[in-house]
Design a protein around this motif. Structure first.
Motif, PDB file in Angstrom:
ATOM      1  N   LEU A  35      -2.853  22.714 -20.112  1.00 32.97           N
ATOM      2  CA  LEU A  35      -1.641  22.354 -19.373  1.00 32.97           C
ATOM      3  C   LEU A  35      -1.471  23.195 -18.108  1.00 32.97           C
ATOM      4  N   LYS A  83      -4.690  15.482 -30.230  1.00 34.55           N
ATOM      5  CA  LYS A  83      -4.778  16.690 -31.060  1.00 34.55           C
ATOM      6  C   LYS A  83      -3.487  16.980 -31.803  1.00 34.55           C
ATOM      7  N   TYR A  84      -2.348  16.761 -31.109  1.00 33.00           N
ATOM      8  CA  TYR A  84      -1.070  17.215 -31.670  1.00 33.00           C
ATOM      9  C   TYR A  84      -0.256  16.109 -32.340  1.00 33.00           C
ATOM     10  N   GLY A 139      -8.392  25.006 -29.215  1.00 32.67           N
ATOM     11  CA  GLY A 139      -7.752  24.899 -27.912  1.00 32.67           C
ATOM     12  C   GLY A 139      -7.771  26.241 -27.231  1.00 32.67           C
ATOM     13  N   THR A 140      -7.481  26.206 -25.945  1.00 35.38           N
ATOM     14  CA  THR A 140      -7.552  27.434 -25.164  1.00 35.38           C
ATOM     15  C   THR A 140      -6.193  27.849 -24.650  1.00 35.38           C
ATOM     16  N   GLY A 141      -5.227  26.927 -24.663  1.00 32.98           N
ATOM     17  CA  GLY A 141      -3.963  27.233 -24.007  1.00 32.98           C
ATOM     18  C   GLY A 141      -4.109  27.138 -22.498  1.00 32.98           C
ATOM     19  N   ASP A 186       3.619  10.611 -27.194  1.00 36.54           N
ATOM     20  CA  ASP A 186       2.969  10.535 -28.505  1.00 36.54           C
ATOM     21  C   ASP A 186       4.027  10.568 -29.601  1.00 36.54           C
ATOM     22  N   ASN A 213      -4.607  16.156 -25.629  1.00 33.25           N
ATOM     23  CA  ASN A 213      -3.556  16.857 -26.377  1.00 33.25           C
ATOM     24  C   ASN A 213      -2.806  15.904 -27.297  1.00 33.25           C
ATOM     25  N   TYR A 217      -0.789  30.031 -23.231  1.00 32.76           N
ATOM     26  CA  TYR A 217       0.357  29.908 -24.133  1.00 32.76           C
ATOM     27  C   TYR A 217       0.130  28.748 -25.098  1.00 32.76           C
ATOM     28  N   ARG A 218       0.311  29.016 -26.376  1.00 29.04           N
ATOM     29  CA  ARG A 218       0.223  27.967 -27.394  1.00 29.04           C
ATOM     30  C   ARG A 218       1.441  28.116 -28.292  1.00 29.04           C
ATOM     31  N   VAL A 219       2.073  26.998 -28.618  1.00 30.18           N
ATOM     32  CA  VAL A 219       3.306  27.074 -29.400  1.00 30.18           C
ATOM     33  C   VAL A 219       3.045  27.747 -30.748  1.00 30.18           C
TER      34      VAL A 219
END
Ligand code: ADP
Length: 271
Positions: A223, A164-165, A218-220, A189, A161, A207-209
């Motif tokens: 986490l 990725k983010y 991503g799959t959410g 990060d 993550n 859940y994804r922001v």
């Protein structure tokens, strides 16, 4: 597998809404909405890497001999990376169903935290190639009582993550120290961080922001899996934002193993 996940989600809604005595038609509509949103999201996550693989493979087989070595390598790398991404996605779906069906039973034992950090980093090395990874582990960390395989997966998801983010080239830090009889491990990060209202919800399944932001595959689920695994081992996980600069912090605490060699030495059998 997909059906099992959808049914589980539908059941969860049913349980909550039944308790609140919501009318049945509304409930059915909501379940249907969820089912189709989930299908759209999962199909997208499968199709994006597949489209890249197909495109690159078609170019290779059709024009391979006409391309120079560097171009062929580039296409082969794309195929490999996208196949790895698909692999991770499917592994995530499987982990989630195993968690929810109770099939995951942690096999805990005394583990050296530095060793698990090292092996997780080894696994993400290629994914984080564009980042500088800084490791800051306090000296003399005690052993922790965890399942090394599950915990490596947790660190892997968090590092993946971070890659990725956070922007390419930005540093990612893993640090660990002893605190209140536990070991705390943090992954930091320098991305945009997490909106304060979302810090708890990002651990929810799917859940994804930025639900609409489909750029980053991503799959959410990552986490939700992290939280499930960590809590099954008697640890905790929380998300937050850095104070010193922009960026996310994922903070884990793990139980120390009893009778740590460093602090509680075995009696010398020779005495
Ligand atoms: P996924 O990455 O597949 O979307 P996760 O469960 O791993 O699913 O993460 C859920 C959401 O939490 C992500 O969609 C993203 O919005 C947010 N998130 C996770 N890690 C970070 C991070 N390091 N920085 C900012 N946001 C993050």
């Amino acid at each position: 597998l997909l059906d099992a996940l959808i049914d589980q989600a539908a059941l969860a809604i049913e349980r909550v809404t039944l308790a609140e005595d919501v009318d049945r038609a509304k409930l059915a509509a909501e379940t249907e909405r969820l089912r189709s949103a989930l299908l759209t999201s999962i199909s997208h996550d499968l199709r994006t890497p597949l489209a890249s693989i197909l495109g690159s493979a078609t170019s290779l087989s059709g024009y391979g001999p006409m391309l120079d070595e560097a171009a062929r390598r580039e296409l082969a790398m794309t195929i490999q990376e996208e196949a790895e991404r698909l692999n991770r996605f499917i592994a995530n779906l499987l982990d989630m169903t195993r968690l929810e069906s109770g099939a995951i039973r942690p096999r805990t034992g005394a583990v050296d935290p530095a060793e698990v950090v090292g092996s997780a980093l080894e696994r993400v090395r290629r994914i984080l190639a564009g980042h500088r990874v800084e490791i800051d582990l306090a000296a003399g960390l005690p052993m922790v009582e965890i399942d090394a395989v599950l915990f490596e997966q947790v660190l892997f998801n968090l590092l993946d993550n971070a890659g990725k983010y956070a922007p390419d080239g930005s540093p990612i830090t893993v640090r660990a120290w002893r605190e209140d009889g536990r070991v705390r491990i943090e992954v930091l990060d320098e991305g945009d961080g997490i909106p304060p209202e979302d810090v708890d919800r990002i651990f929810d399944k799917f859940y994804r922001v930025h639900a609409q932001d489909r750029q980053r595959a991503g799959t959410g689920l990552g986490l939700a899996i992290c939280r499930g695994f960590v809590e099954a081992m008697g640890g905790t996980i929380a998300a937050g934002n850095r104070r010193d600069r922009s960026g996310a912090v994922f903070s884990l605490t793990l139980p120390e193993a009893a009778g740590m060699p460093g602090l509680d030495p075995e009696p010398d059998p020779g005495l």
